[in-house]
Design a protein around this motif. Structure first.
Motif, PDB file in Angstrom:
ATOM      1  N   PRO A   4       0.883  -1.031   0.220  1.00 20.73           N
ATOM      2  CA  PRO A   4       0.370  -0.446   0.328  1.00 20.73           C
ATOM      3  C   PRO A   4       0.829   1.048   0.166  1.00 20.73           C
ATOM      4  CG  PRO A   4      -1.215  -1.652   1.171  1.00 20.73           C
ATOM      5  CD  PRO A   4       0.554  -2.367   1.345  1.00 20.73           C
ATOM      6  N   LEU A   5       1.531   1.271   0.875  1.00 27.39           N
ATOM      7  CA  LEU A   5       2.813   2.418   1.047  1.00 27.39           C
ATOM      8  C   LEU A   5       3.836   2.776  -0.438  1.00 27.39           C
ATOM      9  CD1 LEU A   5       4.342   2.038   4.140  1.00 27.39           C
ATOM     10  CD2 LEU A   5       2.339   3.455   3.648  1.00 27.39           C
ATOM     11  N   ILE A   6       3.199   1.574  -0.947  1.00 33.54           N
ATOM     12  CA  ILE A   6       4.926   1.960  -2.679  1.00 33.54           C
ATOM     13  C   ILE A   6       3.673   2.202  -3.298  1.00 33.54           C
ATOM     14  CG2 ILE A   6       5.577   0.710  -4.201  1.00 33.54           C
ATOM     15  CD1 ILE A   6       6.601  -1.639  -2.610  1.00 33.54           C
ATOM     16  N   ALA A   7       2.186   1.884  -3.432  1.00 26.90           N
ATOM     17  CA  ALA A   7       1.488   1.762  -4.019  1.00 26.90           C
ATOM     18  C   ALA A   7       1.104   4.140  -3.838  1.00 26.90           C
ATOM     19  CB  ALA A   7       0.253   1.480  -4.129  1.00 26.90           C
ATOM     20  N   LEU A   8       1.197   4.897  -2.672  1.00 23.30           N
ATOM     21  CA  LEU A   8       0.761   6.020  -2.265  1.00 23.30           C
ATOM     22  C   LEU A   8       1.728   6.574  -3.053  1.00 23.30           C
ATOM     23  CD1 LEU A   8      -0.417   8.007  -1.044  1.00 23.30           C
ATOM     24  CD2 LEU A   8       0.854   7.222   1.133  1.00 23.30           C
ATOM     25  N   ARG A   9       3.180   5.679  -2.764  1.00 21.50           N
ATOM     26  CA  ARG A   9       4.345   6.785  -3.502  1.00 21.50           C
ATOM     27  C   ARG A   9       4.308   6.438  -4.791  1.00 21.50           C
ATOM     28  NH1 ARG A   9      10.221   4.363  -2.541  1.00 21.50           N
ATOM     29  NH2 ARG A   9       9.575   3.124  -3.656  1.00 21.50           N
ATOM     30  N   GLY A  10       3.849   5.538  -5.404  1.00 22.69           N
ATOM     31  CA  GLY A  10       4.204   5.906  -6.513  1.00 22.69           C
ATOM     32  C   GLY A  10       3.126   6.510  -7.943  1.00 22.69           C
ATOM     33  N   ILE A  11       1.740   6.996  -7.401  1.00 22.34           N
ATOM     34  CA  ILE A  11       0.789   8.009  -7.082  1.00 22.34           C
ATOM     35  C   ILE A  11       0.810   8.850  -6.909  1.00 22.34           C
ATOM     36  CG2 ILE A  11      -1.569   8.991  -7.189  1.00 22.34           C
ATOM     37  CD1 ILE A  11      -2.041   4.956  -6.719  1.00 22.34           C
ATOM     38  N   VAL A  12       1.713   9.682  -6.114  1.00 14.14           N
ATOM     39  CA  VAL A  12       1.784  11.001  -5.456  1.00 14.14           C
ATOM     40  C   VAL A  12       2.729  11.659  -6.559  1.00 14.14           C
ATOM     41  CG1 VAL A  12       2.467  12.273  -3.678  1.00 14.14           C
ATOM     42  CG2 VAL A  12       1.079  10.922  -3.224  1.00 14.14           C
ATOM     43  N   ILE A  13       4.218  10.964  -6.718  1.00 13.68           N
ATOM     44  CA  ILE A  13       4.878  11.205  -7.496  1.00 13.68           C
ATOM     45  C   ILE A  13       4.499  11.452  -8.729  1.00 13.68           C
ATOM     46  CG2 ILE A  13       7.082   9.885  -8.533  1.00 13.68           C
ATOM     47  CD1 ILE A  13       8.269   8.815  -5.572  1.00 13.68           C
ATOM     48  N   MET A  95      -6.601   3.914 -16.482  1.00 13.15           N
ATOM     49  CA  MET A  95      -6.990   3.819 -14.542  1.00 13.15           C
ATOM     50  C   MET A  95      -7.634   2.422 -14.501  1.00 13.15           C
ATOM     51  SD  MET A  95      -7.822   5.504 -11.992  1.00 13.15           S
ATOM     52  CE  MET A  95      -8.458   5.871 -11.167  1.00 13.15           C
ATOM     53  N   ARG A  96      -7.440   2.030 -15.179  1.00 15.70           N
ATOM     54  CA  ARG A  96      -8.380   0.998 -15.565  1.00 15.70           C
ATOM     55  C   ARG A  96      -7.781  -0.050 -15.046  1.00 15.70           C
ATOM     56  NH1 ARG A  96     -13.073  -1.649 -17.911  1.00 15.70           N
ATOM     57  NH2 ARG A  96     -13.955   0.311 -18.663  1.00 15.70           N
ATOM     58  N   VAL A  97      -6.380  -0.163 -15.871  1.00 16.63           N
ATOM     59  CA  VAL A  97      -4.952  -1.308 -15.000  1.00 16.63           C
ATOM     60  C   VAL A  97      -4.892  -0.634 -13.829  1.00 16.63           C
ATOM     61  CG1 VAL A  97      -2.579  -1.852 -15.531  1.00 16.63           C
ATOM     62  CG2 VAL A  97      -4.170  -0.908 -17.232  1.00 16.63           C
ATOM     63  N   LEU A  98      -4.711   0.256 -12.813  1.00 23.47           N
ATOM     64  CA  LEU A  98      -5.019   0.673 -11.314  1.00 23.47           C
ATOM     65  C   LEU A  98      -5.564  -0.049 -10.444  1.00 23.47           C
ATOM     66  CD1 LEU A  98      -2.986   2.095  -9.185  1.00 23.47           C
ATOM     67  CD2 LEU A  98      -4.378   4.674  -9.930  1.00 23.47           C
ATOM     68  N   LEU A  99      -7.328  -0.005 -10.996  1.00 18.21           N
ATOM     69  CA  LEU A  99      -8.553  -0.168 -10.491  1.00 18.21           C
ATOM     70  C   LEU A  99      -7.794  -1.385 -10.526  1.00 18.21           C
ATOM     71  CD1 LEU A  99     -10.748   2.343 -11.501  1.00 18.21           C
ATOM     72  CD2 LEU A  99      -9.996   2.207  -9.317  1.00 18.21           C
ATOM     73  N   THR A 100      -7.531  -3.284 -11.300  1.00 21.22           N
ATOM     74  CA  THR A 100      -7.644  -3.913 -11.444  1.00 21.22           C
ATOM     75  C   THR A 100      -5.940  -4.435 -10.635  1.00 21.22           C
ATOM     76  OG1 THR A 100      -6.111  -4.230 -13.569  1.00 21.22           O
ATOM     77  CG2 THR A 100      -8.966  -4.318 -13.371  1.00 21.22           C
ATOM     78  N   SER A 101      -5.834  -3.419 -10.039  1.00 22.18           N
ATOM     79  CA  SER A 101      -4.699  -4.584  -8.943  1.00 22.18           C
ATOM     80  C   SER A 101      -5.226  -4.840  -7.922  1.00 22.18           C
ATOM     81  CB  SER A 101      -3.302  -3.323  -8.976  1.00 22.18           C
ATOM     82  OG  SER A 101      -4.324  -2.455  -7.786  1.00 22.18           O
ATOM     83  N   PRO A 102      -3.820  -5.148  -6.788  1.00 22.90           N
ATOM     84  CA  PRO A 102      -4.228  -6.536  -6.249  1.00 22.90           C
ATOM     85  C   PRO A 102      -5.119  -5.498  -5.127  1.00 22.90           C
ATOM     86  CG  PRO A 102      -2.305  -7.028  -6.523  1.00 22.90           C
ATOM     87  CD  PRO A 102      -2.995  -5.553  -7.487  1.00 22.90           C
ATOM     88  N   LEU A 103      -4.165  -4.491  -4.759  1.00 22.41           N
ATOM     89  CA  LEU A 103      -5.602  -3.367  -3.630  1.00 22.41           C
ATOM     90  C   LEU A 103      -6.659  -3.445  -3.489  1.00 22.41           C
ATOM     91  CD1 LEU A 103      -1.743  -0.962  -3.387  1.00 22.41           C
ATOM     92  CD2 LEU A 103      -1.889  -2.859  -2.273  1.00 22.41           C
ATOM     93  N   PRO A 104      -7.041  -3.191  -2.399  1.00 20.02           N
ATOM     94  CA  PRO A 104      -8.846  -2.241  -2.221  1.00 20.02           C
ATOM     95  C   PRO A 104      -8.178  -1.504  -2.949  1.00 20.02           C
ATOM     96  CG  PRO A 104      -7.369  -3.431   0.309  1.00 20.02           C
ATOM     97  CD  PRO A 104      -6.315  -3.364  -1.248  1.00 20.02           C
ATOM     98  N   ARG A 105      -9.332  -1.472  -3.716  1.00 16.99           N
ATOM     99  CA  ARG A 105      -9.926   0.149  -4.477  1.00 16.99           C
ATOM    100  C   ARG A 105     -10.276   1.051  -4.152  1.00 16.99           C
ATOM    101  NH1 ARG A 105     -12.970  -0.416  -9.834  1.00 16.99           N
ATOM    102  NH2 ARG A 105     -11.829  -2.775  -8.930  1.00 16.99           N
ATOM    103  N   TRP A 106     -10.844   1.328  -2.198  1.00 15.13           N
ATOM    104  CA  TRP A 106     -10.566   2.453  -1.313  1.00 15.13           C
ATOM    105  C   TRP A 106      -9.742   3.053  -1.302  1.00 15.13           C
ATOM    106  CZ3 TRP A 106      -8.696   2.966   3.290  1.00 15.13           C
ATOM    107  CH2 TRP A 106      -7.721   1.592   3.492  1.00 15.13           C
TER     108      TRP A 106
END
Length: 265
Positions: A4-13, A95-106
């Protein structure tokens, strides 16, 4: 780092790099409030006197009054810009690719919201520094004290943008959203005029402005700039942010929201 933190860092950057590379977006974010501050405020100054009212302890010029409203304008239009980018990413497939990742959508939507809030805060501080250069000062510590208020208001307006992006299906519909959502939010608020002036002209308009979540975001910023906490405005801003975010998560739910509508289409 956890996923989750990796996803947060990647999206913010990603959002910050997109903002840095889009110089026109940065200039547009500053030109719009500067026109209001330096052109419209000069014309309205004589016609609209502002009396002593919290958080001000003395009479103020119109430019000083509308400064928090213009800060809110920056965050409002940044939230709509994020909404537009979400619609574009959805049409292009990223965006569709991002939303299909295993992380929770919220969590993915929360990361997107936090990234947009960071970008809006960068725009706000650039605007405040330019305003100080033109002689519109706020208390020195106010620039630091306003940061939590900017986070709360930025997340509320960003959540509204996420909610709209779950409803808008095509980029062509975005102009309609601007006319029927953004402008009423801005003009039916305390951004440009005190609420007591609204009440003098129309009780109905005053009541609309009073329940407008953008009004509470502006008042939260206004008081924070003068080292005060508007608890009622803070509460309504947080409640609105939670409601908008919850509706956005539902809108992006494959079983009930966007993806189901896409499949049915």
């Amino acid at each position: 780092m956890t996923a989750p933190l990796i996803a947060l860092r990647g999206i913010v950057i990603r959002e910050i790099l997109r903002f840095v590379h889009q110089r026109s977006r940065f200039l547009g974010a500053l030109v719009r409030p500067l026109i209001w501050l330096l052109v419209f405020a000069a014309g309205f100054r004589a016609a609209l006197g502002v009396s002593i009212m919290p958080p001000y302890e003395t009479y103020i010029t119109y430019e000083v009054y509308i400064l928090p409203g213009l800060v809110g304008m920056i965050q409002l239009f940044n939230g709509m810009q994020s909404s537009l980018s979400m619609v574009y990413d959805r049409e292009m497939g990223s965006m569709r690719v991002l939303l299909t990742s295993p992380l929770p959508r919220w969590w993915l939507l929360t990361c997107k919201l936090l990234a947009g809030t960071v970008v809006s805060i960068l725009q706000v501080y650039a605007f405040l520094l330019i305003a100080r250069a033109f002689g519109i000062d706020t208390p020195g510590w106010g620039l630091l004290a306003v940061l939590p208020a900017l986070v709360a208001s930025g997340m509320m307006l960003g959540a509204l943008g996420l909610l709209l992006s779950s409803v808008i299906k095509q980029l062509e519909n975005f102009a309609g959203v601007m006319n029927f959502v953004v402008f009423p939010l801005f003009f039916c608020s305390s951004a440009l005029y005190p609420l007591w002036k609204m009440r003098e002209s129309s009780v109905l308009l005053y009541q609309i402005c009073s329940i407008n979540p953008f009004t509470h975001a502006v008042e939260l910023i206004r008081h924070a700039l003068y080292l005060q906490i508007a608890w009622q405005a803070l509460g309504w801003t947080v409640v609105a942010a939670v409601i908008f975010m919850a509706l956005a998560v539902i809108g992006y739910d494959p079983a009930r929201g966007l993806m189901r509508r896409k499949a049915e289409a």
